[in-house]
Design an enzyme around this catalytic site. Structure first.
Site, short mmCIF file in Angstrom:
data_model
loop_
_atom_site.label_atom_id
_atom_site.label_comp_id
_atom_site.label_asym_id
_atom_site.label_seq_id
_atom_site.Cartn_x
_atom_site.Cartn_y
_atom_site.Cartn_z
N GLY A 123 -1.40 -9.19 12.69
CA GLY A 123 -1.93 -7.84 12.96
C GLY A 123 -2.71 -7.23 11.83
N THR A 124 -3.46 -8.05 11.12
CA THR A 124 -4.32 -7.50 10.06
C THR A 124 -5.74 -8.03 10.23
OG1 THR A 124 -4.74 -7.33 7.68
CG2 THR A 124 -3.53 -9.28 8.41
N ASN A 165 -2.82 -12.46 16.28
CA ASN A 165 -3.70 -11.31 16.45
C ASN A 165 -4.35 -11.43 17.84
OD1 ASN A 165 -5.93 -9.37 16.09
ND2 ASN A 165 -5.52 -9.57 13.89
N HIS A 170 0.83 -1.22 0.00
CA HIS A 170 0.00 0.00 0.00
C HIS A 170 0.85 1.26 0.00
CE1 HIS A 170 -3.62 -2.50 1.69
NE2 HIS A 170 -3.44 -2.67 0.40
C1 BJW Z 1 -2.89 -6.37 16.71
C2 BJW Z 1 -2.38 -5.66 17.75
C3 BJW Z 1 -1.16 -6.10 18.22
C4 BJW Z 1 -4.20 -4.72 17.27
N1 BJW Z 1 -0.56 -7.15 17.68
N2 BJW Z 1 -2.28 -7.42 16.17
C5 BJW Z 1 -15.99 -5.56 -1.91
C6 BJW Z 1 -15.40 -6.80 -1.81
C7 BJW Z 1 -14.04 -6.97 -2.03
C8 BJW Z 1 -13.24 -5.89 -2.35
C9 BJW Z 1 -13.82 -4.65 -2.45
C10 BJW Z 1 -15.18 -4.49 -2.25
N3 BJW Z 1 -15.47 -3.17 -2.39
C11 BJW Z 1 -14.32 -2.52 -2.69
C12 BJW Z 1 -13.33 -3.40 -2.74
C13 BJW Z 1 -11.91 -3.12 -3.04
C14 BJW Z 1 -11.20 -2.50 -1.86
C15 BJW Z 1 -11.49 -3.28 -0.60
O1 BJW Z 1 -10.89 -4.29 -0.31
N4 BJW Z 1 -12.43 -2.82 0.20
C16 BJW Z 1 -12.83 -3.55 1.42
C17 BJW Z 1 -12.65 -2.64 2.62
C18 BJW Z 1 -14.21 -4.08 1.22
N5 BJW Z 1 -9.78 -2.56 -2.21
C19 BJW Z 1 -9.21 -1.64 -2.97
O2 BJW Z 1 -9.80 -0.66 -3.38
C20 BJW Z 1 -7.75 -1.90 -3.32
N6 BJW Z 1 -7.55 -1.78 -4.71
C21 BJW Z 1 -8.17 -2.57 -5.58
O3 BJW Z 1 -8.97 -3.43 -5.25
O4 BJW Z 1 -7.82 -2.33 -6.88
C22 BJW Z 1 -8.58 -2.93 -7.90
C23 BJW Z 1 -9.67 -1.94 -8.27
C24 BJW Z 1 -9.36 -0.92 -9.10
C25 BJW Z 1 -10.36 -0.03 -9.48
C26 BJW Z 1 -11.66 -0.17 -8.93
C27 BJW Z 1 -11.93 -1.19 -8.05
C28 BJW Z 1 -10.92 -2.11 -7.71
C29 BJW Z 1 -6.86 -0.86 -2.67
C30 BJW Z 1 -6.90 -0.94 -1.18
C31 BJW Z 1 -6.05 0.19 -0.58
C32 BJW Z 1 -6.15 0.22 0.95
N7 BJW Z 1 -5.58 1.41 1.43
C33 BJW Z 1 -5.48 1.63 2.87
C34 BJW Z 1 -5.01 3.07 3.11
C35 BJW Z 1 -3.51 3.20 2.77
C36 BJW Z 1 -3.03 4.60 2.92
C37 BJW Z 1 -3.17 5.15 4.32
O5 BJW Z 1 -2.69 4.56 5.29
O6 BJW Z 1 -3.75 6.22 4.45
O7 BJW Z 1 -4.58 0.67 3.45
S1 BJW Z 1 -7.01 1.30 3.76
C38 BJW Z 1 -6.25 0.63 5.19
O8 BJW Z 1 -6.67 -0.77 5.34
C39 BJW Z 1 -4.74 0.60 4.89
C40 BJW Z 1 -4.35 -0.77 5.42
O9 BJW Z 1 -3.14 -1.19 4.83
C41 BJW Z 1 -5.53 -1.62 5.07
C42 BJW Z 1 -5.64 -2.89 5.87
O10 BJW Z 1 -5.84 -2.63 7.22
P1 BJW Z 1 -5.11 -3.54 8.33
O11 BJW Z 1 -3.66 -3.40 8.22
O12 BJW Z 1 -5.67 -4.90 8.27
O13 BJW Z 1 -5.53 -2.77 9.69
P2 BJW Z 1 -6.87 -2.91 10.55
O14 BJW Z 1 -6.97 -1.68 11.37
O15 BJW Z 1 -8.04 -3.25 9.71
O16 BJW Z 1 -6.61 -4.18 11.48
C43 BJW Z 1 -5.66 -4.15 12.52
C44 BJW Z 1 -5.62 -5.54 13.15
O17 BJW Z 1 -4.56 -5.53 14.11
C45 BJW Z 1 -6.88 -5.93 13.91
O18 BJW Z 1 -7.27 -7.23 13.51
C46 BJW Z 1 -6.47 -5.92 15.38
O19 BJW Z 1 -7.13 -6.91 16.16
C47 BJW Z 1 -4.99 -6.22 15.26
N8 BJW Z 1 -4.15 -5.75 16.35
N9 BJW Z 1 -3.29 -4.62 18.03
C48 BJW Z 1 -1.20 -7.77 16.63
N10 BJW Z 1 -0.59 -5.46 19.29
#
Ligand code: BJW
Ligand code: ZN
Length: 250
Positions: free
Chosen positions: A187-188, A213, A118
């Site tokens: 952690g995702t 997690n 990302h």
């Molecule tokens: C611990 C802890 C500790 C706490 N130890 N653990 C419907 C179905 C499927 C897909 C889609 C859909 N509708 C739309 C989509 C596509 C979309 C998507 O997936 N959306 C879903 C939300 C439904 N995806 C996209 O758009 C991607 N691109 C794509 O698909 O391209 C093709 C396309 C092109 C044109 C049109 C359509 C499609 C791009 C995704 C980009 C994500 N960007 C972000 C922001 C980055 C920039 C920024 O930071 O500002 O990336 S969003 C945000 O979420 C960030 C993260 O990398 C990402 C994932 O989050 P993550 O890392 O999992 O964090 P959390 O907070 O969710 O979880 C934290 C975890 O840690 C928890 O489980 C806690 O329990 C745990 N935790 N403490 C270990 N101490």
């Protein structure tokens, strides 16, 4: 922490492994996660801040939000979880970190084989001509900086919703997942695609899937082993177990 015999045996012989990380690994460094009780998306709307539409509607607001997060990230340090993964790279011959995080903390901890799905908040580029932009280049007015070459708006080099992931990093991550005998999902929330498909890709190519997690996720039922707890505690214990297993097998 109780590890299965299967995982201990695998630790003795594993040559190909991948750690797939999300915001949770950086939580103990003080970087907020996105989802969950204290998550960013509880207070801010993702479509306003992490999408091209949001940026085009209000580039100054989005830029200021990223500037705020850049300051947080510049002030924090990698934690025991990041350092444990950097150590694993020296213990397992083919070991990659595939991260969804933009905070650069894996590299700062010493990992060298890192794929950033990302993007990276420390980089920026011009939306119009693609030229990279370093903040040290200086900026005039507050709000979104302008490209010194073409005057276009500068954006952070991160992947917003609806945008494609960087192709090379994605392809390399899929290859690493397919080649892995052992795959850690750490952690995702495993909610954002296509990144969240990697653990399933790895498992369907024969990897043993271990999830770390404090909370169950949509992946937990599929995981071969769920190690419940914070990454900063579990990962150093895994490095110890890996060390013991490898010592015993030589
Ligand atoms: C611990 C802890 C500790 C706490 N130890 N653990 C419907 C179905 C499927 C897909 C889609 C859909 N509708 C739309 C989509 C596509 C979309 C998507 O997936 N959306 C879903 C939300 C439904 N995806 C996209 O758009 C991607 N691109 C794509 O698909 O391209 C093709 C396309 C092109 C044109 C049109 C359509 C499609 C791009 C995704 C980009 C994500 N960007 C972000 C922001 C980055 C920039 C920024 O930071 O500002 O990336 S969003 C945000 O979420 C960030 C993260 O990398 C990402 C994932 O989050 P993550 O890392 O999992 O964090 P959390 O907070 O969710 O979880 C934290 C975890 O840690 C928890 O489980 C806690 O329990 C745990 N935790 N403490 C270990 N101490
Ligand atoms: Zn430009």
């Amino acid at each position: 922490m109780t590890l299965s015999d299967r995982l201990r045996r695998l630790f003795a012989t594993v040559t190909h492994a991948t750690a797939f990380t999300g915001a949770g690994i950086s939580a103990e460094s003080g970087v907020p996660t996105f989802r969950g009780a204290d998550g960013i998306w509880n207070k801010m709307r993702p479509e306003e801040l992490a999408s091209m539409d949001g940026f085009l509607r209000n580039p100054d607001l989005v830029w200021e939000w990223y500037a705020h997060r850049k300051r947080i990230i510049a002030d924090v340090r990698p934690n025991a979880g990041h350092f444990a993964l950097a150590r694993m790279e020296h213990m397992i011959p083919h070991f990659a970190v595939v991260t969804q995080n933009i905070d650069n903390l894996h590299r700062r901890a010493g990992s060298t084989h890192v794929f950033e799905l990302h993007g990276n908040i420390e980089r920026n580029y011009c939306m119009q001509c693609g030229r990279p932009y370093a903040e040290e280049e200086g900026r005039g007015a507050p709000g979104v900086p302008r490209c010194p070459t073409c005057g276009g708006k500068i954006r952070p080099d991160v992947v917003w919703f609806g945008e494609m992931l960087p192709e090379e990093e994605w392809n390399a991550s899929v290859r690493a997942a397919e080649d892995s005998e052992l795959f850690f999902s750490i952690g995702t929330s495993a909610a954002v695609y296509p990144a969240a498909s990697l653990p399933v890709v790895a498992q369907s190519h024969g990897a043993y899937l271990v999830e770390i997690n404090p909370e169950p996720t949509p992946l937990t039922e599929r995981a071969d082993e769920f190690l419940q707890g914070p990454a900063g505690r579990i990962l150093p214990a895994l490095v110890e177990a890996l060390h013991e297993a490898r010592k015993a097998s030589t």
